[in-house]
Design an enzyme around this catalytic site. Structure first.
Site, PDB file in Angstrom:
ATOM      1  N   ILE A  48       7.329   2.704   3.316  1.00  0.00           N
ATOM      2  CA  ILE A  48       6.475   3.852   3.604  1.00  0.00           C
ATOM      3  C   ILE A  48       6.467   4.191   5.082  1.00  0.00           C
ATOM      4  CG2 ILE A  48       4.311   2.545   3.869  1.00  0.00           C
ATOM      5  CD1 ILE A  48       4.840   5.954   2.064  1.00  0.00           C
ATOM      6  N   LYS A 102      -2.831   4.364   1.509  1.00  0.00           N
ATOM      7  CA  LYS A 102      -3.581   4.129   0.283  1.00  0.00           C
ATOM      8  C   LYS A 102      -2.863   3.083  -0.543  1.00  0.00           C
ATOM      9  CE  LYS A 102      -0.321   5.905  -2.089  1.00  0.00           C
ATOM     10  NZ  LYS A 102       0.427   5.026  -3.050  1.00  0.00           N
ATOM     11  N   ASP A 157      -1.038   2.037  -6.697  1.00  0.00           N
ATOM     12  CA  ASP A 157       0.043   2.799  -6.109  1.00  0.00           C
ATOM     13  C   ASP A 157       0.033   4.248  -6.566  1.00  0.00           C
ATOM     14  OD1 ASP A 157       2.411   3.287  -4.696  1.00  0.00           O
ATOM     15  OD2 ASP A 157       3.680   2.675  -6.368  1.00  0.00           O
TER      16      ASP A 157
END
Length: 358
Positions: free
Chosen positions: A16, A98, A177
């Site tokens: 990410i 997140k 996720d």
């Protein structure tokens, strides 16, 4: 007059981080200042593609740098609160991936951010695309009162070496996720005040014990409902959203990562927007409402993050904090239901990590 860019440091060098780093580097409002990893070699390898960025060993050394204004936290969920707390305590603004560990965890972080007068924002990118605000603004006119929302989010994924299959570092698995995005869509488009009932079904990977699929229904106040279906097992990329109101429905087939410029997708010929239908309309009558953007939703998120740091608008910062907390509260409810299912059917849930939400 040249605008001073917000200097951002990244904690973590996983997948990410590789998505967001180029967006930070190319922003006119922010720049990539430093990157930390547990080993200096990993940090050095990461910054090799970003001239001017400094490699740092360990989060503490990055947080301690005077030239870092803000920290993007791209660590496993198990470490997020600890790193974010240290960053806020040191006077750094925080953009955090997140999901969070729990709503209680986020409340501690948001209280610290308010105390320090700092910005704390979660890194949910689709809400920064103009499509989200356009849909919110036109909901009443197009479909009346929103009553139900359905989301389906699947990516084919089976690499058990990936952190998504680690119930210790990512305890919620596919639910954390992917259902995070479903719950954020609930917050954005249904805007419920309270959850009244919930039922969730989950599927676990028999080898790792990770949650790889989850399906559920939530009932909120005022008769609003949401259904979601997420996971790694569908064999195709699916990102569908439907919000139904009293006089019509709106749909998207790319609500998480738009086909045009979402990472992994680069299709400038595919318009970004949403479909409106009402009555007995057939496909020929569906209306596509385009919501163009010159920049990707990830790039817009970085710009908005930098703008909120600069303007210090406390009321606007509270809006982001509230949306994050509500999203995590609903996600926690999903996870608690999954844990209840695991306790009821232990033979079907190998190696499940029964983490509570402190």
């Amino acid at each position: 007059m040249t605008m001073t860019k917000v200097k951002i440091g990244i904690v973590g060098t996983g997948f990410i981080a590789t998505i967001l780093a180029p967006q930070i580097q190319s922003s006119k409002k922010a720049r990539l200042d430093a990157v930390s990893s547990r080993t200096l070699a990993k940090a050095e390898s990461f910054v090799a593609n970003y001239p001017g960025a400094i490699a740092v060993e360990g989060a503490d050394h990055l947080i301690a740098r005077d030239d870092v204004d803000a920290v993007y936290i791209a660590t496993p969920t198990s470490a997020k609160e600890d790193v974010a707390s240290r960053a806020l305590t040191a006077g750094k603004h925080v953009l955090i991936e997140k999901p969070l560990h729990s709503a209680a965890s986020f409340k501690r972080l948001s209280a610290l951010a308010r105390q320090k007068g700092l910005l704390l924002m979660d890194a949910t990118h689709f809400v920064h695309h103009p499509r989200t605000s356009a849909m919110r603004q036109r909901l009443a006119a197009l479909i009346g009162a929103p009553r139900s929302l359905h989301t389906m989010f699947y990516f084919p994924f089976s690499d058990r070496e990936n952190i998504r299959f680690d119930p210790i570092d990512e305890p919620m698995g596919a639910a954390g996720d992917m259902a995070w995005y479903s719950m954020r869509a609930v917050v954005e488009y249904l805007a419920p005040d309270a959850l009244e009932d919930i039922k969730v079904f989950a599927e676990w990977d028999p080898h790792s014990g990770a949650v790889i699929r989850a399906t559920g229904v939530l009932q909120f106040n005022a008769g609003k409902t949401a259904t979601f279906d997420v996971g790694y097992t569908a064999g195709a990329a699916v990102m569908e959203l439907t919000v139904a109101g009293t006089s019509g429905i709106l749909t998207q087939d790319d609500f998480v990562l738009d086909w045009q410029s979402g990472f992994g997708f680069d299709n400038p010929d595919i318009q970004t927007g949403f479909i409106h239908r009402s009555g007995l309309a057939t496909r020929n009558d569906f209306a596509f409402i385009e919501t163009p953007s010159e920049r990707s939703q990830h790039a817009l998120m970085i710009d908005n993050f930098a703008d909120l740091i600069r303007n210090g608008d406390a009321a606007e910062r509270e809006i982001w904090l509230s949306a994050t907390e509500k999203t995590q509260v609903f996600l926690d409810a999903i996870w608690q239901e999954i844990q209840t299912q695991a306790r009821a059917s232990p033979a079907m849930t190998p190696q499940v990590n029964m983490r509570e939400n402190p």
